[in-house]
Design a protein around this motif. Structure first.
Motif, mmCIF file in Angstrom:
data_model
loop_
_atom_site.group_PDB
_atom_site.id
_atom_site.type_symbol
_atom_site.label_atom_id
_atom_site.label_comp_id
_atom_site.label_asym_id
_atom_site.label_seq_id
_atom_site.Cartn_x
_atom_site.Cartn_y
_atom_site.Cartn_z
ATOM 1 N N HIS A 267 -2.584 4.049 -0.120
ATOM 2 C CA HIS A 267 -1.882 2.810 -0.459
ATOM 3 C C HIS A 267 -0.519 3.128 -1.098
ATOM 4 C CE1 HIS A 267 -1.694 -1.463 -1.866
ATOM 5 N NE2 HIS A 267 -0.961 -0.915 -2.823
ATOM 6 N N HIS A 271 3.770 2.708 -0.167
ATOM 7 C CA HIS A 271 4.886 2.249 -1.014
ATOM 8 C C HIS A 271 5.970 3.332 -1.086
ATOM 9 C CE1 HIS A 271 3.294 -1.501 -2.527
ATOM 10 N NE2 HIS A 271 2.220 -0.951 -3.055
ATOM 11 N N GLU A 297 4.328 -4.600 -0.372
ATOM 12 C CA GLU A 297 2.880 -4.525 -0.223
ATOM 13 C C GLU A 297 2.480 -4.411 1.253
ATOM 14 O OE1 GLU A 297 1.265 -3.980 -2.864
ATOM 15 O OE2 GLU A 297 -0.845 -4.311 -2.348
ATOM 16 N N SER A 300 2.296 -0.687 1.969
ATOM 17 C CA SER A 300 1.128 0.017 1.423
ATOM 18 C C SER A 300 -0.145 -0.407 2.147
ATOM 19 C CB SER A 300 0.997 -0.266 -0.073
ATOM 20 O OG SER A 300 0.960 -1.657 -0.317
HETATM 21 CO CO CO Z 1 0.565 -2.059 -3.910
#
Ligand code: CO
Length: 506
Positions: A267, A271, A297, A300
């Motif tokens: 995740h 980013h 987001e 990610s």
């Molecule tokens: Co995040």
């Protein structure tokens, strides 16, 4: 060439401010990763000083003059699209910084420290009433923030716009209601499925130092440049950027579950790839910054879910995971492993939710916080509404406030309007992913061979390098040919989970 001179002055000034923002970020990173406990108060004071310097530079009179002039010159048509974006984004940042009176900002900051303390205590004792007075004050201050910032229809618009510029309550309602109308019956179908998945099979004993090695291997394979980055451990995983040449992430470890750290690492790698993909020359200016929390987001989530929880991804990585940790993985076939990591469980806790139920957690929070800010729901009644919605959307009974309304830190810090950006991220992600699959038809075959370059380069070219040259809605239109829609997310879930749970679709 007077206009270029003003733009150059603006860029230089922004870079100067950015050095201080980097210092502040380093202090923050150190606080989360290395700092001894007792230093907390001194660190808070140090960071407050740096923030004050940044605020001063940002609101200095000559900066105001420069920006006002530039903005007034836009209608004359003498600036390029890129310069226009730069000016408008700077103006937006400047407005956010200056529209709120200093005593209000101080009141918000002081209350949030206090509210955080009460929230921790309330959560520990699972007693909402301990947090209620602070929450009521927080809501009152947030309503004031909305008044200072201004809005057209709902005060919630003003707060939403802080985190997801251009998004409105009305638009969010339409799109999130669509998602809800799809998810509630879809989840009910999954719950009725005869396929039962036993996730305990994947637990074992995984020494942290071996987990670190595996996490690094995966992150690097996905393209995270560790000569311009670093992976550390912290309680809550995060990504932080000092500059494009220094983008760091953190993850967290559990000895019994290597997938726990790996999920966070993938995740945060998503980013970090966004941050590393921004253009170094634009450092400090909006052109070198991510568009919004939702778009961030989406990056990610795409690596974590669309890619990182796909069968093809694991066709490549699973043999390596089995080799690194023969117990328990040697005995679990790939297909079963794939089902387990995608198991759907209606649960109480948002941060542990799967891809299907996650957005329902967000929608529940969105509906409640919108009403709290609009004044149609009183804070004292919020736990009751929370529990009713949990029952209605998930079929789950909330046993206490700790596992219910007190689980998230956001409201104690005054972050109203933040939650929906998680859902927007999932929706953007599905829509971008569909566009990427169209552009690169053999994408998943590449994943199975351990080739993530095409995906990464596509994201870099289509999304990362642009910084804030586009707004979120412009970017979605540019990259996918249509505005944000929940259709792609629905299609993605339907296809993936119908296979896993053997669902019949009408
Ligand atoms: Co995040």
């Amino acid at each position: 060439m007077a206009k270029n001179k003003s733009i150059e002055t603006l860029k230089n000034r922004l870079r100067e401010i950015a050095y201080f923002t980097s210092i502040s970020a380093i202090l923050h990173w150190d606080q989360e990763v290395h700092m001894p406990k007792k230093a907390i108060e001194y660190r808070a004071k140090t960071m407050a000083e740096i923030s004050a310097i940044i605020h001063q530079k940002f609101t200095a009179l000559d900066h105001d003059k420069l920006l006002t002039n530039l903005k007034n010159e836009i209608p004359e048509g003498k600036y390029s699209d890129e310069e226009e974006s730069l000016i408008l984004e700077c103006w937006r940042d400047y407005s956010l910084e200056t529209k709120l009176p200093e005593d209000h900002v101080r009141a918000v900051s002081e209350l949030s420290s206090k509210a955080h303390h009460y929230w921790i205590e309330a959560r520990k004792q699972s007693d909402f009433s301990l947090f209620l007075p602070c929450l009521e004050k927080t809501i009152a201050l947030q309503k004031k923030t909305a008044e200072y910032l201004g809005y057209e229809k709902s005060p919630y618009d003003a707060l939403l716009d802080i985190y997801e510029p251009g998004m409105t309550t009305e638009k969010a309602l339409v799109i999130l209601n669509d998602v809800k109308d799809f998810l509630v019956p879809f989840l009910a179908k999954i719950k009725k499925s005869k396929i039962k998945i036993d996730s305990k099979k994947l637990f074992g004993k995984f020494p942290i130092d071996e987990q670190i090695v595996f996490n690094r291997f995966v992150a690097e394979k996905l393209g995270y440049d560790l000569d311009a980055g670093k992976i550390d451990a912290s309680t809550h995983p995060f990504t932080i950027t000092f500059h494009q040449t220094d983008v760091r992430i953190t993850t967290r470890y559990k000895t019994e579950d290597v997938l726990y750290s790996l999920g966070s690492t993938i995740h945060e790698t998503g980013h970090a790839l966004y941050e590393q993909g921004l253009i170094g020359n634009d450092f400090g200016t909006p052109l070198g910054q991510a568009i919004s929390l939702g778009i961030h987001e989406s990056q990610s989530r795409m690596w974590e879910n669309n890619i990182g929880k796909s069968l093809e991804f694991w066709k490549y990585f699973y043999p390596k995971l089995q080799k690194a940790f023969p117990v328990p993985y040697k005995k679990v076939p790939l297909q079963e492993f794939y089902s387990i990591i995608n198991k759907v469980t209606p649960s109480l806790i948002r941060t542990e939710a799967d891809e299907v139920t996650y957005n329902l957690h967000i929608i529940l929070r969105f509906e409640i916080e919108k009403e709290l800010i609009e004044g149609t729901l009183l804070a004292k009644d919020a736990p009751k509404v929370w529990n009713e919605k949990m029952k209605k959307y998930f079929g789950v009974t909330v046993p206490n406030d700790r596992l219910g309304i007190l689980q998230d830190v956001h409201w104690s810090g005054g972050s109203f309007g933040y939650f929906p950006t998680y859902s927007f991220g999932n929706l953007y992600s599905a829509q971008f992913y569909a566009a990427m699959l169209k552009d690169i038809p053999d994408l998943t075959i590449r994943f199975a061979k351990g080739d993530f370059v095409a995906a990464r380069e596509w994201l870099r070219k289509k999304i990362h390098v642009h910084g804030k040259r586009y707004t979120a809605s412009e970017l979605v239109l540019e990259v996918t040919g249509e505005p944000l829609s929940s259709k792609y997310f629905q299609d993605y879930l339907t296809e993936k989970y119908s296979k896993i749970y053997n669902l019949k679709n009408k």
